[in-house]
Design an enzyme around this catalytic site. Structure first.
Site, PDB file in Angstrom:
ATOM      1  CB  SER A 191      12.240   2.719  13.567  1.00  8.80           C
ATOM      2  OG  SER A 191      10.985   3.340  13.520  1.00  8.80           O
ATOM      3  CG  ASP A 230      13.865   5.660  29.166  1.00 14.35           C
ATOM      4  OD1 ASP A 230      15.039   6.060  29.310  1.00 14.35           O
ATOM      5  OD2 ASP A 230      13.138   5.999  28.214  1.00 14.35           O
ATOM      6  CE  LYS A 253      11.725   7.109   9.570  1.00 16.13           C
ATOM      7  NZ  LYS A 253      10.480   7.115  10.357  1.00 16.13           N
TER       8      LYS A 253
END
Length: 709
Positions: free
Chosen positions: A485, A496, A510
C-alpha cells in the site's frame, strides 16, 4: 466517513462520499425453496426485516459506488453461487453431488433474489450445510468412540488433500469413506507429532464435540453475514459486509490486526493462519511466531489450552484479545514444518498496545568495504507510515510522523558523511497516504506523487508542493512481498522519478482504496478508488517490480494481492510526469550481473532460494499416504532435507551444526536476540553493495567521458 488504504491504518482523503441508502422494502416476496429441506432443528434460522433492508442497501451501494460498477446479472449470480458454496465447503467434504444438483437451479437467480430482498435461498443452502456438517461430525465421533487403535495404519491407501477441484461425493457412502480417511489422517498426524493414542482420542473427541456445540449456537446473523459476503466479495476481496457485532470491532475485522498481540490473521480452511506481524508488536518481539504459521490452540495464562481448529476467525479473535498486561498462550504449528507435520509449539505472549514510538523510523550505519575502499551507508528502517493525528490536531508542535522523523535522521546521517542512503521498507504494510506523499517530497523536486482514480473515472492528483529535494544524494529502496500500500506508493514514485534503485522482492500489490459506509444493520466496506503511480501504472495486483530482484522469502502464489480471489487486475492510465532519462538504465545489466555473481554463493541467498523451492515442491503434492510406515519415512526424508539446508547455512557462517531440527516452546526460555549489525543482514548488505556498484560505474563513465574530451 472513514477511508483506508493500507492493510490496517486510516488515511485522510480529499473528498467525502455521499451515499444515499435504500431504506424502503421493495415488495419482498419469500422464495419457494426447492432444495432438500433441512431438519426442524434449523427452522429458527430465518432472515429478519433489518437484514432484508440491509441487503437491499448493499445492492444499491455496490451498484452506485463500487469502483468497477459491474452489473448484477446472471453472470454475477453464478459468481455469487460459486463463492457461497466455496465459502461453506472449501474442501468439498460436506455437500454431495445431489445437493449441488438441487442448488444449481438457483445458480443464475441470485441477482434477482438480491434485487428483490429475497434472502430465503441463501438461508436454505446454509441450513443444508449445517445439516451436512452436523452429520459429518457425528460420523467422525462414532469412529473415534471405537478407539484410535481400531484404525489400521498398515493398509496402503491415500487421502486427496488438495480438494479445491475434487469431484463432489456421489452419496453419503462416499462421504463416509472420505471422512474415515480424514479422521485417520488427523490421528496419524498427531501420532507422528508424538502424542499417545489415549491423548489423541481425547483431543479429537473434544474437538468434534466442541464444533457440534458451537454449530448448535448458529445465529441468523451468522447466515446473513456469510451470504452477503459471498455477494460482496464477488466484486473484489476487500469489499466486505460487517455485522453489527463485528462493526464494533472495526480495527480487528477490517484489517484483522489483533488488538493485544499485533498479528494479522486470516482464515485458511479449518485453520487460522498468520499473514503478517505488526512491527514492534508483542508477537513480532517474541521472535517465536512467523507469517504462515497456523494457530491451533489458545489458552488464557495458565488455563487449559482451547483447541480452535474449525473455529471461525472472529471467534478465535475473541479468545486472543484481552486486557493489556495479561498473558495469552498460543499453540502454533510453524510454517517451517513439513506440510503433514503437526508438531506444535506453545508461545506465551503478553498483550500490549503497539506504541507509536516503537514503530518509529530508525537509523543505522552500514560499513562496507568495496574495491579496496571503506564506505559508510546510512540505513533508515521505516516499519510503517505513521502520523499522530491526535497530537497534530491538538496543536502539538512535536507530533510524530514518518516524514518528520526521516528528515531528522537524514540530517544526522549526512552529518556522519555517509556515501548514500538505503531506505528499508521490508514488511511495511502501509499506513498514512499523506505520509507516503510527504516522504516522497523529501527526495524529489515538487510534483505529483500518486494518482487516485475514482469510480466515476475522475483522477485526483496528490502532489508534493515543496520546491526542491531535501536529500539529493545516492538512494536505494529495499522492499519485499510484505511491503504494501503506502510503501508501494513511495517505492513506485522513487522508481518512476528515477530517484532510487529499487531492490528486493515484488511487493504485495494492494492498490485499492476502501471506505466504510454505515447501514441500517451493520456496515459495508467497499472499494471505491484505485491508486496509480505517477507513471500511470497501477500498484494493484502487480505491485512494484524491483530493478534488482532478490529471491522471495515467502511463496508469492500464497501471499499477496494476486493470491486473493477476485482480486482486481493491474492496468494503467495516462502518466502524470515525463521523467528525465533514466540514469540507472545504462548500468542495470552490469548491476544485475554483479549482484548474481555475489549472491550465487552467498549462504543466506542460497538458503532462501532452496528453502522456498522445497516448500513449493511439498505444497504441490496433492495426496498423502495413510500408511504409517510410509508416512514416517516421508516425514523423516523431509526433515532431513530441512536439516541439511539449515546446517549448510550454519556451517557457511561458522556456526555449530544441529543434530536435529530445533522446536522452541514456552518451556524453553527465549533468549532475546542480540541486536543484529547491519553488515550481518545479507539483504541489507547486498542492497548497499548494489548502490556502491552503481556509484562506481557512474564515476567510471564520468571519467571516460572527461578523458574523451
Amino acid at each position: 466517513m472513514r477511508y483506508y488504504t493500507a492493510l490496517r491504518r486510516p488515511l485522510e482523503f480529499k473528498r467525502s462520499l455521499t451515499v444515499g441508502l435504500v431504506a424502503l422494502l421493495l415488495g419482498v416476496q419469500a422464495a419457494t425453496a426447492t432444495a432438500k429441506p433441512a431438519g426442524n432443528q434449523w427452522d429458527y434460522l430465518q432472515p429478519d426485516r433489518d437484514q432484508v433492508i440491509a441487503s437491499l442497501n448493499v445492492v444499491e451501494l455496490l451498484k452506485r459506488h463500487h469502483y468497477n460498477k459491474p452489473p448484477l446479472n446472471d453472470a454475477r449470480s453464478a459468481k455469487i453461487f460459486d463463492s457461497y458454496i466455496k465459502m461453506l465447503d472449501p474442501s468439498r467434504s460436506y455437500f454431495t453431488a445431489g445437493d449441488l444438483a438441487e442448488f444449481k437451479e438457483w445458480r443464475n437467480q441470485f441477482d434477482d433474489f438480491l434485487k428483490n430482498g429475497n434472502l430465503e435461498p441463501g438461508f436454505a443452502i446454509y441450513k443444508v450445510h449445517l445439516e451436512r456438517l452436523q452429520s459429518r461430525l457425528q460420523y467422525a465421533l462414532g469412529l473415534l468412540e471405537k478407539g484410535v487403535d481400531s484404525f489400521d495404519f498398515t493398509v496402503d491407501e491415500e487421502l486427496l488433500v488438495d480438494r479445491e477441484n475434487a469431484a463432489w461425493s456421489k452419496d453419503e457412502r462416499e462421504l463416509d469413506d472420505l471422512w474415515r480417511k480424514r479422521v485417520k489422517d488427523e490421528i496419524l498426524r498427531l501420532k507422528i507429532a508424538g502424542k499417545e493414542s489415549k491423548a489423541i482420542e481425547e483431543l479429537l473427541i473434544k474437538r468434534y464435540k466442541n464444533q457440534l456445540s458451537r454449530l448448535e449456537q448458529t445465529r441468523g446473523e451468522d447466515v446473513f453475514q456469510a451470504y452477503i459476503n459471498a455477494f460482496a466479495q464477488s466484486y473484489d476481496p476487500h469489499t466486505q459486509y460487517l455485522s453489527p457485532d463485528n462493526a464494533e470491532n472495526f480495527d480487528i475485522n477490517m484489517s484483522l490486526s489483533l488488538e493485544g498481540i499485533g498479528a494479522v490473521l486470516q482464515s485458511d480452511n479449518e485453520y487460522v493462519k498468520v499473514v503478517r506481524l505488526v512491527p514492534a508488536g508483542p508477537a513480532e518481539k517474541s521472535k517465536q511466531i512467523a507469517p504462515a504459521d497456523k494457530i491451533v490452540g489458545v489458552g488464557q495464562n495458565n488455563e487449559e489450552m482451547v483447541d480452535v481448529i474449525g473455529w471461525r476467525l472472529d471467534e478465535v479473535v475473541k479468545l486472543i484479545r484481552g486486557p493489556k498486561g495479561s498473558v495469552v498462550r498460543l499453540e502454533v504449528v510453524p510454517a517451517s514444518n513439513a506440510p503433514n507435520d503437526q508438531s506444535s509449539k506453545t508461545v506465551a505472549i503478553t498483550r500490549e498496545a503497539v506504541k507509536l514510538e516503537e514503530q518509529a523510523a530508525k537509523k543505522s550505519v552500514l560499513n562496507l568495504q568495496q574495491d579496496g575502499r571503506d564506505y559508510k551507508l546510512g540505513v533508515i528502517e521505516i516499519p510503517a507510515f505513521y502520523l499522530d493525528f491526535k497530537a497534530l490536531r491538538a496543536g502539538d508542535k512535536d507530533y510524530k510522523s514518518t516524514t518528520r522523523d526521516v528528515k531528522k535522521l537524514l540530517t544526522e546521517l549526512e552529518q556522519e558523511k555517509v556515501d548514500g542512503i538505503v531506505i528499508d521498507l521490508r514488511n511495511n504494510g502501509g499506513g498514512s497516504l499523506q505520509e507516503a506523499t510527504e516522504l516522497t517530497g523529501l527526495f524529489i523536486d515538487k510534483g505529483p506523487t500518486v494518482l487516485v482514480r475514482n469510480s466515476d473515472g475522475r483522477v485526483d492528483v496528490l502532489a508534493d508542493e515543496q520546491q526542491g529535494a531535501f536529500y539529493k544524494g545516492p538512494l536505494a529502496v529495499l522492499v519485499n512481498r510484505l511491503s504494501a500500500s503506502a510503501s508501494e506508493i513511495f517505492a513506485g514514485a522513487m522508481q518512476d522519478y528515477h530517484r532510487a534503485l529499487i531492490v528486493g522482492g515484488q511487493t504485495f500489490g494492494k492498490g485499492t482504496v476502501q471506505t466504510v459506509q454505515p447501514l441500517n444493520h451493520g456496515e459495508l466496506k467497499l472499494t471505491l478508488a484505485k491508486f496509480y503511480r505517477v507513471s500511470g501504472q497501477s500498484t494493484q495486483h502487480q505491485g512494484v517490480i524491483p530493478d534488482i530482484s532478490y529471491p522471495a522469502d515467502v511463496d508469492t502464489k500464497e501471499i499477496g494481492e494476486s493470491a486473493l480471489p477476485e482480486a482486481m487486475p493491474w492496468d494503467s492510465i495516462r502518466a502524470a510526469i515525463s521523467p528525465d532519462m533514466n540514469p540507472f538504465k545504462p548500468f542495470l545489466a552490469e548491476l544485475k550481473a554483479r549482484h548474481e555473481a555475489r549472491t550465487n554463493e552467498n549462504p543466506d541467498f542460497v538458503f532462501t532460494r532452496d528453502r522456498l523451492a522445497l516448500t513449493q515442491e511439498l505444497t504441490h503434492e496433492t495426496t498423502i499416504s495413510l500408511n504409517e510406515e510410509k508416512r514416517r519415512a516421508q516425514q523423516e526424508l523431509i526433515e532431513n532435507r530441512q536439516l541439511t539446508l539449515e546446517n549448510t547455512l550454519r556451517k557457511a557462517k561458522g556456526e555449530e551444526p544441529l543434530a536435529k531440527l530445533e522446536r522452541e516452546d514456552e518451556t524453553t526460555p527465549h533468549i532475546e536476540d542480540k541486536k543484529i549489525k547491519p553488515e550481518d543482514d545479507a539483504y541489507l548488505s547486498e542492497s548497499g553493495r548494489i548502490l556502491l556498484d552503481y556509484l562506481g560505474l557512474q564515476d567510471a563513465m564520468a571519467k571516460t567521458s572527461s578523458n574523451g574530451r
